[in-house]
Design a protein around this motif. Structure first.
Motif, PDB file in Angstrom:
ATOM      1  N   VAL A  32       0.855  -1.184   0.000  1.00 44.18           N
ATOM      2  CA  VAL A  32       0.000   0.000   0.000  1.00 44.18           C
ATOM      3  C   VAL A  32       0.894   1.239   0.000  1.00 44.18           C
ATOM      4  CG1 VAL A  32      -1.869   1.238   1.146  1.00 44.18           C
ATOM      5  CG2 VAL A  32      -1.770  -1.261   1.251  1.00 44.18           C
ATOM      6  N   THR A  33       0.889   1.945  -1.124  1.00 51.22           N
ATOM      7  CA  THR A  33       1.798   3.070  -1.260  1.00 51.22           C
ATOM      8  C   THR A  33       1.129   4.383  -0.849  1.00 51.22           C
ATOM      9  OG1 THR A  33       1.155   3.123  -3.570  1.00 51.22           O
ATOM     10  CG2 THR A  33       3.243   2.055  -3.045  1.00 51.22           C
ATOM     11  N   LEU A  34      -0.191   4.344  -0.737  1.00 49.99           N
ATOM     12  CA  LEU A  34      -0.959   5.541  -0.413  1.00 49.99           C
ATOM     13  C   LEU A  34      -1.248   5.527   1.090  1.00 49.99           C
ATOM     14  CD1 LEU A  34      -1.895   7.652  -2.411  1.00 49.99           C
ATOM     15  CD2 LEU A  34      -4.003   6.373  -2.709  1.00 49.99           C
ATOM     16  N   HIS A  35      -0.638   6.457   1.829  1.00 51.93           N
ATOM     17  CA  HIS A  35      -0.760   6.391   3.289  1.00 51.93           C
ATOM     18  C   HIS A  35      -2.004   7.071   3.838  1.00 51.93           C
ATOM     19  CE1 HIS A  35       3.000   4.496   3.078  1.00 51.93           C
ATOM     20  NE2 HIS A  35       3.628   5.571   2.638  1.00 51.93           N
ATOM     21  N   HIS A  36      -2.642   7.892   3.027  1.00 49.86           N
ATOM     22  CA  HIS A  36      -3.881   8.538   3.448  1.00 49.86           C
ATOM     23  C   HIS A  36      -4.868   7.454   3.909  1.00 49.86           C
ATOM     24  CE1 HIS A  36      -6.412  12.314   2.966  1.00 49.86           C
ATOM     25  NE2 HIS A  36      -7.240  11.408   3.468  1.00 49.86           N
ATOM     26  N   PRO A  37      -5.460   7.610   5.110  1.00 51.45           N
ATOM     27  CA  PRO A  37      -6.309   6.524   5.617  1.00 51.45           C
ATOM     28  C   PRO A  37      -7.520   6.263   4.719  1.00 51.45           C
ATOM     29  CG  PRO A  37      -6.545   8.495   6.980  1.00 51.45           C
ATOM     30  CD  PRO A  37      -5.387   8.747   6.052  1.00 51.45           C
ATOM     31  N   HIS A  38      -7.597   5.041   4.211  1.00 50.89           N
ATOM     32  CA  HIS A  38      -8.694   4.708   3.314  1.00 50.89           C
ATOM     33  C   HIS A  38      -8.887   3.202   3.246  1.00 50.89           C
ATOM     34  CE1 HIS A  38      -5.288   3.851   0.671  1.00 50.89           C
ATOM     35  NE2 HIS A  38      -6.107   3.224  -0.142  1.00 50.89           N
ATOM     36  N   GLY A  39     -10.057   2.819   2.791  1.00 47.77           N
ATOM     37  CA  GLY A  39     -10.355   1.423   2.528  1.00 47.77           C
ATOM     38  C   GLY A  39     -10.995   1.306   1.158  1.00 47.77           C
ATOM     39  N   GLN A  40     -11.514   0.136   0.867  1.00 46.34           N
ATOM     40  CA  GLN A  40     -12.154  -0.090  -0.416  1.00 46.34           C
ATOM     41  C   GLN A  40     -13.427  -0.905  -0.223  1.00 46.34           C
ATOM     42  OE1 GLN A  40      -9.623  -1.237  -3.827  1.00 46.34           O
ATOM     43  NE2 GLN A  40      -7.903  -1.198  -2.399  1.00 46.34           N
ATOM     44  N   ILE A  41     -14.253  -0.893  -1.249  1.00 42.04           N
ATOM     45  CA  ILE A  41     -15.421  -1.770  -1.274  1.00 42.04           C
ATOM     46  C   ILE A  41     -15.444  -2.470  -2.624  1.00 42.04           C
ATOM     47  CG2 ILE A  41     -17.953  -1.881  -1.265  1.00 42.04           C
ATOM     48  CD1 ILE A  41     -17.934   0.610   0.552  1.00 42.04           C
ATOM     49  N   TYR A  42     -15.566  -3.793  -2.608  1.00 45.23           N
ATOM     50  CA  TYR A  42     -15.804  -4.577  -3.822  1.00 45.23           C
ATOM     51  C   TYR A  42     -17.222  -5.118  -3.718  1.00 45.23           C
ATOM     52  CZ  TYR A  42     -11.176  -5.047  -6.101  1.00 45.23           C
ATOM     53  OH  TYR A  42     -10.012  -4.831  -6.783  1.00 45.23           O
ATOM     54  N   ALA A  43     -17.970  -4.982  -4.815  1.00 49.82           N
ATOM     55  CA  ALA A  43     -19.311  -5.577  -4.854  1.00 49.82           C
ATOM     56  C   ALA A  43     -19.386  -6.480  -6.079  1.00 49.82           C
ATOM     57  CB  ALA A  43     -20.380  -4.498  -4.910  1.00 49.82           C
ATOM     58  N   TYR A  44     -19.827  -7.716  -5.866  1.00 49.34           N
ATOM     59  CA  TYR A  44     -19.839  -8.754  -6.898  1.00 49.34           C
ATOM     60  C   TYR A  44     -21.276  -9.068  -7.313  1.00 49.34           C
ATOM     61  CZ  TYR A  44     -15.390  -9.489  -4.434  1.00 49.34           C
ATOM     62  OH  TYR A  44     -14.174  -9.313  -3.827  1.00 49.34           O
ATOM     63  N   ASP A  45     -21.450  -9.532  -8.546  1.00 50.02           N
ATOM     64  CA  ASP A  45     -22.805  -9.963  -8.943  1.00 50.02           C
ATOM     65  C   ASP A  45     -22.970 -11.478  -8.781  1.00 50.02           C
ATOM     66  OD1 ASP A  45     -21.533 -10.975 -11.195  1.00 50.02           O
ATOM     67  OD2 ASP A  45     -23.123 -10.326 -12.568  1.00 50.02           O
ATOM     68  N   PHE A  46     -22.019 -12.089  -8.036  1.00 55.48           N
ATOM     69  CA  PHE A  46     -22.149 -13.509  -7.690  1.00 55.48           C
ATOM     70  C   PHE A  46     -21.680 -13.646  -6.242  1.00 55.48           C
ATOM     71  CE2 PHE A  46     -17.964 -12.666  -9.424  1.00 55.48           C
ATOM     72  CZ  PHE A  46     -17.107 -13.308  -8.544  1.00 55.48           C
ATOM     73  N   LEU A  47     -22.028 -14.757  -5.603  1.00 53.70           N
ATOM     74  CA  LEU A  47     -21.583 -14.983  -4.233  1.00 53.70           C
ATOM     75  C   LEU A  47     -20.168 -15.557  -4.292  1.00 53.70           C
ATOM     76  CD1 LEU A  47     -22.605 -14.609  -1.359  1.00 53.70           C
ATOM     77  CD2 LEU A  47     -23.331 -17.008  -1.380  1.00 53.70           C
ATOM     78  N   PRO A  48     -19.164 -14.857  -3.731  1.00 54.85           N
ATOM     79  CA  PRO A  48     -17.770 -15.324  -3.840  1.00 54.85           C
ATOM     80  C   PRO A  48     -17.553 -16.624  -3.047  1.00 54.85           C
ATOM     81  CG  PRO A  48     -17.880 -12.995  -3.216  1.00 54.85           C
ATOM     82  CD  PRO A  48     -19.257 -13.568  -3.050  1.00 54.85           C
ATOM     83  N   PRO A  49     -16.503 -17.369  -3.394  1.00 53.29           N
ATOM     84  CA  PRO A  49     -16.301 -18.702  -2.796  1.00 53.29           C
ATOM     85  C   PRO A  49     -16.153 -18.702  -1.274  1.00 53.29           C
ATOM     86  CG  PRO A  49     -14.513 -18.143  -4.343  1.00 53.29           C
ATOM     87  CD  PRO A  49     -15.562 -17.103  -4.499  1.00 53.29           C
ATOM     88  N   VAL A  50     -15.482 -17.699  -0.702  1.00 54.98           N
ATOM     89  CA  VAL A  50     -15.351 -17.669   0.758  1.00 54.98           C
ATOM     90  C   VAL A  50     -16.735 -17.544   1.393  1.00 54.98           C
ATOM     91  CG1 VAL A  50     -14.513 -16.273   2.705  1.00 54.98           C
ATOM     92  CG2 VAL A  50     -12.981 -16.779   0.789  1.00 54.98           C
ATOM     93  N   GLN A  51     -17.599 -16.739   0.777  1.00 51.07           N
ATOM     94  CA  GLN A  51     -18.938 -16.511   1.324  1.00 51.07           C
ATOM     95  C   GLN A  51     -19.857 -17.718   1.071  1.00 51.07           C
ATOM     96  OE1 GLN A  51     -16.994 -14.051  -0.005  1.00 51.07           O
ATOM     97  NE2 GLN A  51     -16.783 -13.004   1.941  1.00 51.07           N
TER      98      GLN A  51
END
Lengths: 375, 375
Positions: B191-210
């Motif tokens: 992570v090269t960007l130190h500004h505090p941040h996160g991300q959101i991924y939204a899928y149109d299928f249920l991912p394998p872990v879930q």
């Protein structure tokens, strides 16, 4: 060929193997293309590291997790530049390996995650536990600390394939359910020991990745009437865009579903399930492709490519698995010069890999690599 | 409380939200504990990055892999120290965010792995493909580039929980099947960007872990007659050895099946399935535990702990999932001072994690951490 090497040479396609017990009780196996001749068998310490690993069941991922906390019996303070995988030069600072004539060495890991007799697992209210039964071995590829699998002689890499096949057969004879040889290479991924080596993990259960492979391969065989490997080889040869090197009996491919930019698979040209299934000619092709793959990786950015290599053979639980696709997977960790691939939220939290490169383009880059010494 | 802040204050437990469109067409949402008041909405470039991601099916792992290769319409050469997540100071070098009054910002990722309208996937002989439908968003936690989630005001972290809940609800309204908010932090993990941040991924299928979590949670509910979360909270409170902090409505625990040395989960004290299920009191407890966890991590080795945080909520496909265990997983990457955990052969090749630490011991270490400013 001089008199000495003629005298020591074994028949073609054969190797010598010898078993030893280290001062701390661990086993050592030496493999050689010529006759084995070694001095005293050393160990970094005469006392064994107490390892009592156990497993705990992850109730939401539905998989075993290994716990291996070590109690060391005495402090071990290695001298500067101490290389435990080199042959012992100074008897005051013994390494894992003896001096003498041999090509490849395998020994039981001093800090194993799984052991033959782990002792009973703890009882934890609400959590399923199990004994940490299995085996963890270290495979030292060469006595030379400064070489790598891309630089070894062709017959030396062939011997390495024979060693993986032999260790798989012998660990299977102990009743272990799955044998995974692998190599993790590169300071970028935490490998501090540069001496060329790999590892073998053997489990007494079928691990989740292999459970899934078996399900998928079985479904393919039922729906297509042939092993997945046959379909894959025919399709990739026909498409040709993702084949890196076709060596006849085997080929290297950036699979159309690669999860890492330069991910490369080595597959036999016919359906096979274990390295021990392969003819000597096929092992030679596998060995040549292993070298070819690593040399292309290392030439790509003119630096040693950090990678994980895993060898995927059929389970060793005594059943035949004609549907199982024998193959080697290489995950090169650089996706571009100086840019490592990290597994972040989507990979670790969802199990969905994101690849910012197309396999077709990366296969072309690997094919275009100018190999040193190639005409 | 002065007149200005009284005037701008919203009723307790509420926040303001505003939606904008950036010059390159991407959406931006601002969230604030006080009234939002901003100037021009910027974008690093007026032109959109062409993103046409697609999915390919991995035939042996049985999972989708995302391919997102970008074509950039023009070169973007950021000035030294350019921080795209800071409010725009110099109109000649626009960032992602405007100047003005707001606390948290969410925008569509400029380099998305999944998009609402990806265009058709390529046809590949022998490989199943699909359009890369979904969403990728960036969540900027604060206008201050030098803070982190452990240092933000309690009410600011509460807002962040509200933002994750709101984004999940809104992405669900678009028909996406799963929403995964996460934060990846640390130069050690790329992570090269130190500004505090996160991300959101939204899928149109249920991912394998879930998919796996759902199977396991469903089986638990059927065999135990209660949600897995209820059993887990009761068992962990009774054992108490692995609880790091019990905040009443929620608690932080090193789970007995931790895969990383200091892995910490935040769970509600009652069965809940999504952040939006939580009362304001429960969100407050979640927020307090998120801060508490990060502060303990950072104090542990007196350096910022590199970590991955993932938020596990029920699928958003319109069905109720009363068996789903809402929880947050933190994977701290340091297993000891200066020692990163890498995923090697057993983790990547077999799906079996090896942890050289016991969760009970690591929970005790996390409890023993002296937090700065704590009495």
């Amino acid at each position: 060929m001089n008199a000495s090497s003629a005298q020591n040479s074994l028949p073609p396609n054969r190797y010598e193997r010898a078993e030893y017990v280290k001062p701390d009780g661990r086993k050592l196996w030496l493999y050689s293309r010529t006759h084995i001749d070694v001095g005293d068998i050393p160990s970094p310490s005469p006392e064994a590291v107490a390892a009592t690993p156990h497993l705990r069941w992850h109730p939401l991922r539905g998989e075993w997790v290994i716990y291996a906390a070590y109690r060391q019996n005495r402090p071990f303070l290695p001298p500067p530049n101490y290389n435990p995988l080199a042959p012992t030069r100074d008897p005051e600072n013994p390494t894992e390996l003896p001096q003498g004539a041999y090509d490849v060495a395998v020994f039981e890991n001093r800090f194993p995650s799984l052991v033959p007799e782990p002792g009973p697992a703890p009882t934890i209210d609400g959590t399923l536990t199990a004994d940490g039964v299995g085996a963890c071995e270290v495979v030292v590829y060469s006595q030379d600390p400064n070489t790598n699998v891309g630089e070894l002689d062709a017959s030396h890499v062939e011997l390495l394939v024979d060693v993986w096949a032999d260790r798989t057969t012998r660990l299977a004879e102990r009743g272990l359910a799955y044998v995974l040889p692998f190599e993790n290479r590169g300071v970028e991924v935490g490998v501090t020991l540069h001496h060329p080596h790999g590892q073998i993990y053997a489990y007494d259960f079928l691990p989740p990745v292999q459970v899934r492979t078996l399900q998928m391969a079985r479904a393919h065989r039922e729906s297509h009437g042939e092993a997945w490997l046959e379909t894959f080889v025919r399709t990739e040869r026909a498409a040709s865009t993702r084949v890196v090197t076709d060596a006849g009996e085997a080929l290297s491919v950036v699979p159309p579903f690669a999860r890492y930019a330069f991910e490369t698979w080595i597959v036999p040209a016919r359906a096979a399930t274990r390295l021990s299934d392969l003819s000597q000619q096929e092992r030679r092709a596998f060995a040549a492709l292993i070298s070819d793959t690593v040399r292309r990786f290392d030439a790509l950015f003119e630096q040693p490519m950090p990678y994980l290599m895993t060898i995927h053979q059929a389970p060793t639980d005594g059943t035949d698995y004609p549907e199982w696709p024998l193959h080697i997977e290489f995950y090169p960790y650089l996706r571009a010069k100086g840019k490592l691939k990290y597994l972040a939220g989507t990979e670790q939290g969802a199990g969905v890999f994101a690849n910012d490169a197309l396999p077709e383009a990366k296969a072309a880059e690997l094919r275009a690599v100018k190999l040193p010494g190639a005409s």
